[in-house]
Structures are given as structure tokens and as C-alpha cells.
Design a protein around this motif. Structure first.
Motif, mmCIF file in Angstrom:
data_model
loop_
_atom_site.group_PDB
_atom_site.id
_atom_site.type_symbol
_atom_site.label_atom_id
_atom_site.label_comp_id
_atom_site.label_asym_id
_atom_site.label_seq_id
_atom_site.Cartn_x
_atom_site.Cartn_y
_atom_site.Cartn_z
ATOM 1 N N ASP A 106 33.025 36.499 47.157
ATOM 2 C CA ASP A 106 33.940 36.369 48.301
ATOM 3 C C ASP A 106 35.167 35.543 47.927
ATOM 4 O O ASP A 106 36.264 35.795 48.418
ATOM 5 N N VAL A 107 34.981 34.540 47.062
ATOM 6 C CA VAL A 107 36.121 33.752 46.584
ATOM 7 C C VAL A 107 37.096 34.689 45.868
ATOM 8 O O VAL A 107 38.305 34.653 46.091
ATOM 9 N N ARG A 108 36.560 35.588 45.036
ATOM 10 C CA ARG A 108 37.419 36.551 44.321
ATOM 11 C C ARG A 108 38.172 37.448 45.296
ATOM 12 O O ARG A 108 39.354 37.740 45.093
ATOM 13 N N LEU A 109 37.501 37.875 46.377
ATOM 14 C CA LEU A 109 38.179 38.720 47.368
ATOM 15 C C LEU A 109 39.335 37.967 48.012
ATOM 16 O O LEU A 109 40.395 38.530 48.253
ATOM 17 N N GLY A 110 39.117 36.672 48.264
ATOM 18 C CA GLY A 110 40.173 35.859 48.875
ATOM 19 C C GLY A 110 41.326 35.619 47.915
ATOM 20 O O GLY A 110 42.487 35.760 48.279
ATOM 21 N N VAL A 111 41.008 35.270 46.690
ATOM 22 C CA VAL A 111 42.034 34.961 45.681
ATOM 23 C C VAL A 111 42.770 36.250 45.275
ATOM 24 O O VAL A 111 43.949 36.234 44.945
ATOM 25 N N ASN A 112 42.065 37.362 45.348
ATOM 26 C CA ASN A 112 42.647 38.696 45.187
ATOM 27 C C ASN A 112 43.442 38.865 43.887
ATOM 28 O O ASN A 112 44.557 39.390 43.895
ATOM 29 N N GLY A 113 42.892 38.368 42.809
ATOM 30 C CA GLY A 113 43.510 38.611 41.500
ATOM 31 C C GLY A 113 44.711 37.738 41.176
ATOM 32 O O GLY A 113 45.271 37.847 40.088
ATOM 33 N N LYS A 114 45.113 36.877 42.131
ATOM 34 C CA LYS A 114 46.317 36.057 41.885
ATOM 35 C C LYS A 114 46.086 34.991 40.827
ATOM 36 O O LYS A 114 47.006 34.584 40.133
ATOM 37 N N LYS A 115 44.866 34.492 40.738
ATOM 38 C CA LYS A 115 44.515 33.457 39.759
ATOM 39 C C LYS A 115 43.114 33.778 39.241
ATOM 40 O O LYS A 115 42.324 34.421 39.947
ATOM 41 N N PRO A 116 42.799 33.301 38.029
ATOM 42 C CA PRO A 116 41.425 33.549 37.547
ATOM 43 C C PRO A 116 40.389 32.768 38.378
ATOM 44 O O PRO A 116 40.660 31.646 38.795
ATOM 45 N N VAL A 117 39.242 33.389 38.593
ATOM 46 C CA VAL A 117 38.153 32.746 39.349
ATOM 47 C C VAL A 117 36.950 32.598 38.424
ATOM 48 O O VAL A 117 36.475 33.588 37.858
ATOM 49 N N TYR A 118 36.484 31.373 38.263
ATOM 50 C CA TYR A 118 35.331 31.094 37.411
ATOM 51 C C TYR A 118 34.122 30.719 38.257
ATOM 52 O O TYR A 118 34.244 30.442 39.449
#
Lengths: 356, 180
Positions: free
Chosen positions: A317-329
Motif C-alpha cells: 500500500d505504501v508503494r501504491l501511495g508513493v506511486n513510483g515517485k521515489k524508491p520504496v524499501y
């Protein structure tokens, strides 16, 4: 009212009574057993009913019955027990019955361990039962917030005719902290003019609580109605905590007790000259996607790190929110192991070393 | 800023959980931020038990104590398990009635208190935990003896108030043991 020192599980029981819940159905399981223990002692004192069911399946269906009759009712368990309740939860969501379900999560899968875990995130937020349904999922990080959310949870359930889940973990269930029992923000709750309380209340017209719509078109209409309700909940009920995001190099996301370990890590990082911000979802569904979107737009932010007591669930869900704008680890511990602040600090350094 | 992160450990029945609860309760009475977290592993009667207590002027972050400012160990397995968790210059309180071994740490302040012997002298083995608690608050001043007794009154209830004086004596004897 003065503060009292209470164990999380007992505080949940006390909060339910304060919210005028008078029916509890359940079957004990570590690490949630003090909840039924407390209510077995306290509910009879307020003319309520505590019933130890023969199984979790029985308990969830008793909850269906009590909620269908318009009563404020609750059940609770820990992971394996909540799995057993999934069929009933789907039926409750389908029949649109307001109630509160407590999950004091432990290590899984299977019988797993009895130690704290957050590996039931998918089950709680994406639907562990069948069909297109949603529960409101509230994830407190302290005993005070647990009490506040249980009390408000009953109102949210009644407002939307929807099941609400309190998603805790072994630490929330077992630890003691001072709490105060406050009144929730006042809500205008609709009358329960659908409850099966006998035809005298409905001018002889019968009321039926059901989730069966045998015609496909009728079943689709029911689904569309549910979706409209879910959109309304998404609009009104998102809760989160955010701090230190402006000027941060990295945004850490965590919920429940993991967020408090993460806060310790943020303090250590600050001493070492690394600025980390935080987004803590309090409602896991509806999820605060927008907060992540906003944080992703901050120039100084190089990356996101989701910290969980799972092998990587909320991170989706964090990835869906960040939507590719920044890397999510992702960093997680599993099976009942709670991450330590220094592990998180090391992980942050590793990530920032790589993205700089 | 005063903050105490405490690990209290021993075997089941030594009163390690209640010792932690009294300390937590006393901290709350003094308007401090507090948390108490028990171990709840698959242990049996006579097995090891421990709890984490935090008493702080600031809001409590993680309730899990990973770096203890103090460890109170009531038996040998607890010494072995937790002495490494104490921070440099931190405090280690050892129940020397049951633990022959010395600590292997040289960078901490260790105190040996014959808690069971003192409790026996006072006439009740079950107050060995209060002897240790008395030593602990003497060394740290994190809460007052009066707040501990006030908490104990609330926990015991009116029917057991007669036990207060012996508990107070135990606190005092513990304090004495580390003053010498």
C-alpha cells in the motif's frame, strides 16, 4: 476521570463496556485471553452477556445474530482464531451488520507462535473472507489509542453498518500503560430501523437480515451499494499521524507497536545527523495513500522504508501511495520477533548509502 | 531528562511481574510516562519470567527495553541472559542469596543484595522482590518509597493492608543494603 493502569486486553474490554457494548462472544487464545477473561467478569455487572462459545465459528455467528438484533456486540481472538471467523466476517459484511472484531495478532502462518506479529495485515485489509467487502481496520500504537479507537470503533460501525476490526498485536494486548476513558467525538448515528427486534417495531412488516441475493443483477446492486458506502468511509474516516516529513531524507512508515520502535530509531538517526520523517497509518483501511503521495513530492525525500512485523504486507500500500515517485524499501521481522531500533537505523543507513 | 529502562527477571513466583507493576504504578502516580511489558513465552511454573518497565519524563517510545539502564536479576539464568543488556555505567542488581556468580561486566555498577536472606529475616520470603525494589529506588530515585507504598495499597486492597508495614521494612532494608 483519573488515569488507570491497564493491560491492553483488559482496556479493550473496559472500552467496549464504556461504548455500551453488552454482548461478547469468543473463545480464548494467547495473547488475547485477558479480553474474554475481563469481560466474563465485568459484563454481567452491567447486565450484559459474556458467552464462551464452543468455537470461533460459533462466536462469529453469535455476533452476527446479536448485531442483527441491533445490539452493540463484539468478538475477539488472535490470528488462528480470526482465520476461523473469516466466513462469518464475510457474511456480516454482506448483511451490513455493525460490530467490532478484535485481532491481537501473533506469529503465523498456521499455529505459528504466540509472540507479537503484524502478518495479518493482508487478511484484515484485503478481505480474509470471500467477496468484495471491506472492514474498517484500526491499528492503535498505545493503550490509550486502543481505548479511544475501540470506543469510536463502535460508532463507526453503527454509522456505516459495517464491521470494524481493531488490529493489535501481542505487545498491545499484553502491555500495561496509563489510560483515561474519554467520550468519543459526537457522531449523528442513524436509527437501527433494520434490526430484527420483532414486528411490533415495524408496524407488522417483517425485517430480514441476509446476505443472499440469488439473482445476479440484485447481487450486483448490493455490491454497488456496498462500494458507495466504502467510498464514503474512504472520504470521512482516514486517520494517520505524520511528523518530520519536511526536510527529511527518508520517510519511515510503520503502524501499531512497530511505529514506536521506529520512533526510537528516528531519535537515534537524528543524533547521527540523519533526518527521517514518519507517516503512521492509524486506519489501515481506509489507507492514507494521499499522505504518502504528499511525502513523495517533498524534494529532500530520497526514499521510503516500510517497517513491519511481517515479511512485507503494508509495503504494497505504501508503494501504491508513493506511486513510483521515489524508491520504496522494506524491512521486517517475522514469526513473533519484534525489530530493534538499531536494526532499523542500520537499514536506513544502508538505503541512504545506496541512493545518495 | 530522567528516564529509566528496566528489565526485571527471575523465575515464576519471585514476584518479578508485580515488582514491575508497582514501579509502573508508582511512576504513574507521580505523573510520569510509564509502560510495563511482560514476557509471555511458553513458560511453565518455575520457569523464567521477566518484564520491561519504562519510567520517563518524556512520552515512552518503544515499550521494549533493548538497552537497560537497570537490570534486576533474581536468579542465575536471568543474570546470564540480561547482564549484557545493561548500558555502560548502568545498574545491575543481583539477588546474591540465589546467585553465587559475579557479573562478568566491569563497566557497570553492580550490587549484590541477599534479598531472600533479608526477606527471611523479616519473616516472609515473598517480600524478597520488595527488598530489591527498595535498593533500586534508593539508587535511582526514579520514584519515591511513598509512591511505591501507595501503589501497593491500591494493589493489595483494604483486606490486605496489614501487609504494608512489612513491605515498607523490606523496601528500607533493600535501600540500606546499597547504602553501605
Amino acid at each position: 476521570m483519573a488515569k488507570v493502569l491497564m493491560k491492553g486486553n483488559e482496556a479493550i474490554g473496559a472500552a467496549a463496556i464504556k461504548a455500551e457494548c453488552r454482548y461478547y462472544f469468543g473463545y480464548p487464545i494467547t495473547p488475547s485471553s485477558e479480553l474474554p477473561e475481563y469481560l466474563s467478569r465485568e459484563l454481567p455487572k452491567v447486565d450484559g452477556v459474556f458467552l464462551q462459545a464452543e468455537s470461533e465459528t460459533a462466536a462469529i455467528n453469535m455476533l452476527y445474530g446479536a448485531a442483527g438484533a441491533g445490539a452493540r456486540a463484539m468478538t475477539g481472538s488472535s490470528s488462528p482464531g480470526i482465520s476461523l471467523k473469516q466466513e462469518g466476517i464475510s457474511y456480516i459484511a454482506g448483511a451490513e451488520l455493525p460490530c467490532v472484531i478484535v485481532n491481537i495478532v501473533r506469529g503465523g502462518p498456521g499455529l505459528g507462535s504466540i509472540q507479537p506479529s503484524q502478518a495479518d495485515y493482508f487478511q484484515a485489509t484485503k478481505g480474509g473472507g470471500h467477496g468484495d467487502y471491506r472492514m474498517v481496520v484500526l491499528a492503535p500504537d498505545s493503550i490509550q489509542e486502543t481505548v479511544d479507537l475501540v470506543i469510536e470503533g463502535f460508532d463507526i460501525a453503527d454509522q456505516y453498518r459495517n464491521p470494524v476490526m481493531i488490529l493489535g498485536d501481542g505487545v498491545i494486548g499484553q502491555m500495561m500503560e496509563p489510560v483515561e476513558f474519554k467520550d468519543p467525538p459526537k457522531r449523528d448515528l442513524p436509527p437501527k430501523d433494520w434490526a430484527t427486534t420483532g414486528t411490533k417495531d415495524s408496524n407488522g412488516r417483517k425485517r430480514v437480515i441476509n446476505s443472499l441475493y440469488i439473482e445476479a443483477e440484485a447481487c450486483e446492486q448490493m455490491n454497488l451499494k456496498l462500494q458507495a458506502k466504502y467510498r464514503e468511509i474512504q472520504k470521512n474516516e482516514i486517520k494517520f499521524e505524520t511528523f518530520g516529513t519536511e526536510g527529511a531524507e527518508i520517510i519511515l512508515s510503520a503502524y501499531g507497536i512497530t511505529s514506536r520502535v521506529t520512533k526510537n530509531a528516528i531519535k537515534i538517526l537524528e543524533k547521527e545527523g540523519i533526518k527521517a520523517g514518519m507517516v503512521r497509518p492509524i486506519t489501515l483501511w481506509p489507507f492514507p495513500y494521499k499522505e504518502f503521495e504528499k511525502a513523495a513530492e517533498i524534494d529532500s525525500v530520497k526514499a521510503f522504508l516500510s517497517i513491519e512485523m511481517s515479511m512485507g504486507q503494508m509495503v504494497e500500500d505504501v508503494r501504491l501511495g508513493v506511486n513510483g515517485k521515489k524508491p520504496v524499501y522494506f524491512y521486517g521481522r517475522a514469526g513473533g520477533v519484534v525489530p530493534e531500533p538499531l536494526e532499523i537505523v542500520e537499514e536506513v543507513k544502508k538505503i541512504l548509502g545506496g541512493v545518495k | 531528562m530522567a528516564e529509566q529502562q528496566v528489565i526485571i527477571a527471575g523465575f515464576g513466583g519471585q514476584g518479578v511481574m508485580s515488582m514491575g507493576q508497582l514501579l509502573t504504578y508508582a511512576g504513574m502516580l507521580e505523573d510520569k510516562n510509564v509502560s510495563w511489558l511482560p514476557s509471555y513465552g511458553p513458560e511453565m511454573r518455575g520457569g523464567t519470567a521477566n518484564c520491561n518497565v519504562i519510567v520517563s519524563d518524556n512520552p515512552v517510545g518503544s515499550p521494549l527495553v533493548t538497552e537497560a539502564t537497570t537490570a534486576i536479576v533474581m536468579n542465575l539464568p536471568s543474570l546470564d541472559k540480561f547482564e549484557g543488556r545493561v548500558v555502560e555505567d548502568g545498574i545491575l542488581l543481583i539477588n546474591s542469596s540465589l546467585i553465587d556468580k559475579k557479573t562478568s561486566r566491569t563497566d557497570i555498577r553492580a550490587y549484590e543484595i541477599p534479598a531472600n536472606d533479608i526477606a527471611n529475616e523479616l519473616g516472609n520470603i515473598r517480600i524478597a522482590n520488595m527488598v530489591m525494589l527498595g535498593a533500586y529506588i534508593e539508587l535511582t530515585n526514579i520514584v519515591s518509597k511513598e509512591s511505591i507504598l501507595e501503589s501497593l495499597k491500591k494493589v493489595l486492597g483494604p483486606s490486605k493492608e496489614k501487609l504494608i508495614p512489612i513491605n515498607e521494612k523490606a523496601l528500607e532494608r533493600g535501600a540500606q543494603a546499597v547504602r553501605q
